[in-house]
Design an enzyme around this catalytic site. Structure first.
Site, mmCIF file in Angstrom:
data_model
loop_
_atom_site.group_PDB
_atom_site.id
_atom_site.type_symbol
_atom_site.label_atom_id
_atom_site.label_comp_id
_atom_site.label_asym_id
_atom_site.label_seq_id
_atom_site.Cartn_x
_atom_site.Cartn_y
_atom_site.Cartn_z
ATOM 1 N N TYR A 175 0.650 -1.306 -0.110
ATOM 2 C CA TYR A 175 -0.209 -0.126 -0.260
ATOM 3 C C TYR A 175 0.753 1.503 -0.123
ATOM 4 O O TYR A 175 2.192 1.512 0.001
ATOM 5 C CB TYR A 175 -0.562 -0.208 0.909
ATOM 6 C CG TYR A 175 -2.148 -1.202 1.314
ATOM 7 C CD1 TYR A 175 -3.210 -1.365 0.646
ATOM 8 C CD2 TYR A 175 -2.240 -1.876 1.937
ATOM 9 C CE1 TYR A 175 -3.867 -1.947 0.059
ATOM 10 C CE2 TYR A 175 -2.217 -3.129 1.479
ATOM 11 C CZ TYR A 175 -3.242 -3.564 0.964
ATOM 12 O OH TYR A 175 -4.459 -4.442 0.320
ATOM 13 N N GLY A 220 -5.191 -14.072 11.411
ATOM 14 C CA GLY A 220 -6.039 -14.007 10.262
ATOM 15 C C GLY A 220 -6.488 -14.498 10.277
ATOM 16 O O GLY A 220 -8.110 -14.894 10.117
#
Length: 653
Positions: A180, A325
């Site tokens: 990102y 996760g």
């Protein structure tokens, strides 16, 4: 020997991040759910999802990445927002609900940078370095950010952190990894600027350090700040670990309280969201170098799927916390079950990337899970008692049959499971395989779930007469799908097996030829290569009639990256080779140049599966039995299809 809570003392020791006390060392890693409204505001689905995670016993629930401005930071459909005060009430709603479960809760703030899945202009990044997936689909190339735009983004991060504090989150985290925006500046792979934000390490680190300083100026010093970063992006010209270690030293000096260590970016998804053929904990080498260099806590992240692995990381001093996760999508009660010593009851993540990504976010849906049909739909599909208890036969003990039997039992039915072979069905090929250890864990779990319930298991096949005469009210057919038959002659004495018949204990050796380059062929090739003893003269060759491997509707991480792992394992691939026969010499193939023989000592057929016939279901229906067909007996598919059809069918009976 069964595990108990005493086997995981470090997992359930309280921990501290800055001033924040956490009941245990387990975090829910931030993952996009796409359950928000289109404007980024929270929905009831968002709240229920995070509340459910809090109820599962983790110490800290870190919410998914939230966009910080209305310019170019939003990356994905229905992404959580934290760009305006209008986002704060909904975020506060989540905070209150998670706190009520006893867990702590944090918020990740992020800018999508060049990884803007939406593909809409503007896409802003350090340079015009493009992520090929976005450019290929939408034709939009990133616009290099001006200094004024950089200043605005720095301020937007600080303001977003202040809003997180106002919403009463316990911690805020800046996403500085996974490709990102901030990574676009940190990595030489994507940053070739010539101003004060490019070139040297000092310049490439400037954006992140400015963001940290701006946050520290806008929130109280006792509000913990985490940085999520990639130990490296795994690009040859990318971020070296030495720079990451030095960056972490500087982050600590600038007031960061914890470092959340992951790796990779979206152009290398085998590192960011490691699939089944990747090693577990692939970033351990990196987070340990960081831990040695700083005094603040380090959070380990990436394919930490089992309590045993998590405990060992903490016990060895490798890291201070573990971040899960996908395993907490697979089973939100992972922590609670581990603490109670009920480890085999944990539904394991199989790292397939099918439900969460391939059929979930990648298709524009909300997040899902192959082994947990209730993800992002928490509370909507409870397993409640049936209105009437019935005698139900489940025919087939593969993943679909096992899961259906367990759910039917929990609904109060009297369940009998018929299976003439091994419980586990096609999952059993994974037992003992290093590259299929996640699937083997699922087989053990599903078998355990049946064994701990009052389900009668009958070790024989069942036909329509057995069911009709047994007084059953209903039958669930879970007999799977048969292997596709070869359309070429097999002659001679060369050993020939199907992919499902290949086990680690008796994997073929010597010159092994795999017929078929779909998923089945590729995965068995990797298994055979991994099973070969060190120094043993075993070679593996795939022959495939198509022009490339994995030509079907495969999970994207398999289709895109599995061939790289086959190449690394030394597997030879011959595409455009149509098999015309097998004899004592090997596999005869037809190519554009004529017919030739690929020498072989053993052959594995990986031709896929064909649709099962409906004879058994038809006979049961004719006998007046309420019959349902699930899993691959309905349609050849993957684990996702087996578990989902089993779950929803069992809920309807």
């Amino acid at each position: 020997m069964p595990r108990t809570a005493a086997d995981y003392p470090h997992l359930f020791t309280p921990g501290r991040i800055g001033t924040l006390e956490i009941d245990n060392r387990i975090l829910k890693s931030p993952q996009s759910t796409a359950t928000s409204n289109a404007d980024g505001t929270v929905t009831a689905r968002t709240v229920e999802h995070y509340k459910r995670l809090g109820q599962g016993g983790v110490g800290l629930v870190m919410m998914e990445y939230s966009f910080i401005d209305s310019d170019a930071s939003k990356a994905i459909h229905n992404q959580l927002g934290n760009a305006h005060r209008e986002h704060t009430p909904g975020l506060g709603w989540v905070v209150d609900e998670v706190h009520a479960t006893g867990a702590r809760v944090g918020l990740q703030i992020a800018h999508g940078g060049r990884q803007k899945f939406l593909g809409t202009a503007p896409i802003k990044s350090a340079t015009d370095s493009s992520w090929s997936d976005v450019e290929g689909q939408y034709g939009v190339v990133p616009t290099p950010m001006t200094v004024d735009e950089i200043d605005a983004v720095v301020s937007a991060f600080g303001d977003a952190a202040a809003r997180a504090h106002a919403a009463r989150f316990d911690i805020v985290e800046v996403h500085a990894g996974h490709g990102y925006l901030i990574t676009n500046f940190l990595s030489p792979h994507t940053n070739w600027r010539t101003d004060e934000y490019g070139g040297s390490f000092d310049n490439r680190a400037r954006l992140l350090l400015r963001i940290v300083d701006d946050i520290r100026a806008k929130v109280p010093r006792d509000f913990p700040l985490s940085i999520r970063l990639s130990v490296t992006d795994y690009e040859p010209d990318g971020i070296p670990i030495e720079e990451t270690v030095e960056l972490c030293r500087r982050l600590e000096a600038h007031g960061v309280d914890v470092l959340h260590c992951s790796g990779g970016h979206h152009a290398g998804m085998e590192w960011e969201v490691s699939p089944w053929y990747q090693v577990r904990t692939p970033h351990r080498w990196g987070w340990e170098k960081i831990k040695d260099a700083v005094s603040i806590p380090v959070i380990a992240s990436g394919s930490i799927v089992s309590p045993e692995t998590a405990e060992e990381i903490l016990a060895s001093g490798s890291a201070d916390f573990v971040s899960l996760g996908r395993p907490l999508l697979a089973d939100p009660d992972w922590a609670r079950k581990a603490k109670a010593g009920r480890v085999l009851e944990i539904t394991p993540c199989i790292r397939c990337n099918d439900g969460c990504l391939h059929r979930g976010l990648n298709k524009g849906r909300s997040v899902g899970c192959s082994v947990n049909p209730s993800v992002a739909e928490e509370g909507r599909f409870p397993v409640t008692a049936a209105e009437e208890s019935r005698r139900i036969a489940v025919i087939g003990g593969g993943p679909a049959g096992l899961h259906a039997a367990a759910v039917l039992h929990d609904r109060g039915h009297d369940v009998t499971l018929y299976e003439p072979g091994e419980l586990g069905g096609l999952l059993n090929h994974a037992q003992g395989s290093t590259v299929k250890q996640d699937l083997a864990a699922l087989a053990r779990h599903l078998i355990h779930e049946v064994s701990r319930r009052d389900v009668r298991v009958v070790a024989r096949a069942a036909d329509a007469q057995t069911i009709a005469e047994g007084g059953f009210d209903a039958a669930v057919v879970a007999t799977g799908a048969p292997d596709e038959s070869p359309r070429f002659p097999i002659e001679g004495r060369l050993p020939v097996r199907t992919a499902a018949q290949v086990r680690v204990t008796d994997a073929p050796r010597g010159r092994v030829v795999i017929v078929g380059g779909g998923f089945q062929g590729c995965e068995v090739a990797l298994r055979v290569s991994a099973a070969a003893a060190t120094g043993e003269a075993t070679t593996v060759t795939i022959v495939e009639s198509n022009d490339g491997l994995l030509a079907g509707e495969e999970v994207f991480t398999d289709a895109e990256r599995l061939p790289l792992f086959l190449d690394a394992a030394g597997v030879s691939v011959r595409c455009g080779h149509t098999v015309v026969g097998i004899d004592d010499e090997g596999v005869r193939v037809e190519t554009a140049g004529g017919v030739e023989t690929v020498p072989a000592d053993a052959v594995v057929l990986a031709l896929g599966r064909r649709r099962a016939d409906s004879a058994l279901a038809d006979e049961l229906e004719a006998a007046g039995v309420d019959v349902r067909v699930i899993g691959s007996a309905r349609e050849p598919g993957r684990v996702f299809d087996a578990i989902h059809t089993a779950f929803f069918t069992a809920r309807s009976l």
